[in-house]
Design a protein around this motif. Structure first.
Motif, mmCIF file in Angstrom:
data_model
loop_
_atom_site.group_PDB
_atom_site.id
_atom_site.type_symbol
_atom_site.label_atom_id
_atom_site.label_comp_id
_atom_site.label_asym_id
_atom_site.label_seq_id
_atom_site.Cartn_x
_atom_site.Cartn_y
_atom_site.Cartn_z
ATOM 1 N N ALA A 37 1.036 -1.165 0.002
ATOM 2 C CA ALA A 37 0.045 -0.039 0.014
ATOM 3 C C ALA A 37 0.790 1.286 -0.074
ATOM 4 N N VAL A 38 2.079 1.307 0.786
ATOM 5 C CA VAL A 38 2.908 2.506 0.623
ATOM 6 C C VAL A 38 3.429 2.612 -0.717
ATOM 7 N N GLU B 113 2.061 1.712 -3.642
ATOM 8 C CA GLU B 113 1.012 2.261 -4.420
ATOM 9 C C GLU B 113 0.824 3.967 -4.223
ATOM 10 N N ALA B 114 0.993 4.055 -2.889
ATOM 11 C CA ALA B 114 0.687 5.699 -2.645
ATOM 12 C C ALA B 114 1.910 6.359 -3.007
ATOM 13 N N THR B 115 3.013 5.553 -3.009
ATOM 14 C CA THR B 115 4.283 6.354 -3.469
ATOM 15 C C THR B 115 4.149 6.777 -4.959
ATOM 16 N N THR C 34 3.193 3.043 9.461
ATOM 17 C CA THR C 34 2.038 2.864 8.747
ATOM 18 C C THR C 34 0.803 2.913 9.227
ATOM 19 N N ALA D 115 -1.144 5.556 3.827
ATOM 20 C CA ALA D 115 -1.181 5.212 2.379
ATOM 21 C C ALA D 115 -2.555 5.573 2.014
ATOM 22 N N LYS D 116 -3.437 5.515 2.903
ATOM 23 C CA LYS D 116 -5.030 5.834 2.342
ATOM 24 C C LYS D 116 -5.270 7.153 2.476
ATOM 25 N N ILE E 6 3.250 11.068 2.915
ATOM 26 C CA ILE E 6 3.665 10.351 1.682
ATOM 27 C C ILE E 6 4.930 11.350 1.036
#
Lengths: 113, 231
Positions: free
Chosen positions: B56-57, B59-61, B175, B208-209, B214
């Motif tokens: 998830a991190v 993806e957020a990156t 996280t 990440a949400k 980030i």
């Protein structure tokens, strides 16, 4: 649990060394395992028992020595005890791990005909 | 043969070695590191418990970077290529490394994965390790830095319970921080625990949400890129 893959690699390394010396058997394998090496001594010994069967180490004894973690200040050499903050209270420098961070193959005793 | 008495027993030879058990892995890791450095690729070893939010991190990156930097990843799990698919869907060219029964990546597994993957095209290359706070800690993969994802639900004393992992970390990503209002987590306790196992404790709070934090994480990455001007 990575001790099995470590022992597999170790047995290969010992086999090479034994061959280099023309040895027919290994009598003893001496390891030094640090407290923060990320290796569990008991599991390592179990893995050795289980995997040595068909190798040159089949009659070898495993000698495990342990090394406690020793942190100290790189500036003033003050010892920083386990559980303390890893920063020198005098110099404010981050502590350095002086010992206990590695697992080392120290010595082999080989039978050479 | 024993030459002192002529008994015919084999001679006992003591061989001093004093070499790390992981010496073979370290040789391979050095080789990987040279590859990454020559190509100007910043390689990161991302570790953490299963479910700590590593994928998830990333993806957020990808969302935060938005095409400014070229990303790439290999993602390791015992089974399935689900994480690599998620990363691909997020726009990160990715390859799965399926480790079978192995609980960690080693330098050889990473090297093999690099052979059939265009990793040289990445500016930031993430090696998402097997979810595990124990075994991956001791295997150098050739990365420039180790990053450990620790989620806010895992317990404030996690660093004290897994000191080898946190000792190896260059950065801890705390996280799922969007959950903090619903939990009774004392961040000072986490910081205190890290200070007792990490000589240079560094932690960033992220979600990440919501995307919170980030940007600071991306800035941390950019500072480490080859040729980056120190802030």
């Amino acid at each position: 649990m990575h001790e099995y893959s470590l022992v597999q690699e170790l047995l290969g390394r010992v086999e090479d060394e034994a061959r280099r010396h023309g040895a027919t058997a290994v009598r003893r394998v001496v390891l030094r395992v640090g407290e923060l090496a990320g290796v569990e001594s008991e599991l390592l010994a179990t893995a050795f028992e289980l995997l040595r069967g068909q190798t040159i180490c089949k009659d070898a004894s495993l000698q495990l020595e342990t090394a406690p973690a020793i942190w100290s200040c790189p500036g003033c050499s003050r010892r920083i005890e386990a559980g303390e903050e890893l920063r020198c209270t005098v110099c404010a420098r981050p502590a350095e791990l002086r010992d206990g961070g590695e697992a080392v193959l120290e010595r082999l005793e080989l039978e050479v005909p | 043969m024993c030459t002192s008495c002529g008994c015919g027993d084999p001679e006992l030879v003591s061989v001093e070695l004093h070499e790390k058990i992981l010496a073979g892995n370290e040789r391979q890791a050095k080789h990987n590191r040279e590859h990454f450095q020559e190509a100007g690729v910043l390689a990161l070893n991302l570790m953490g418990s299963p479910g700590s939010g590593k994928t998830a991190v990333l993806e957020a990156t990808a969302r935060a970077v938005g095409g400014r930097l070229r990303l790439g990843a290999v993602s390791a799990d015992l089974a399935t290529d689900n994480d690599a698919r998620r990363l691909e869907a997020a726009g990160i060219p990715s390859r799965a490394i399926t480790t079978g029964q192995a609980c960690h990546l080693d330098a050889e597994l990473v090297h093999r994965a690099l052979h059939d993957f265009p990793w040289r095209e990445s500016e930031l290359f993430f090696i998402e390790n097997v979810g595990n706070l124990v075994c991956p800690a001791i295997y150098d993969l050739g990365q420039a830095a180790n990053v450990v994802a620790l989620s806010v639900t895992e317990g404030e004393d996690k660093p004290l319970k897994y000191p080898v992992m946190f000792k190896a970390a260059d950065l801890v990503l705390l996280t799922k921080c969007d959950l903090l209002p619903h939990l009774e987590v004392d961040l000072r306790k986490i910081e205190d625990a890290l200070a007792r196992v990490m000589p240079r404790p560094r932690m960033l709070q992220v979600s990440a949400k919501t995307g919170a934090g980030i940007d600071a994480w991306v800035a941390w990455l950019e500072e480490r890129r080859p040729g980056a001007v120190p802030a």
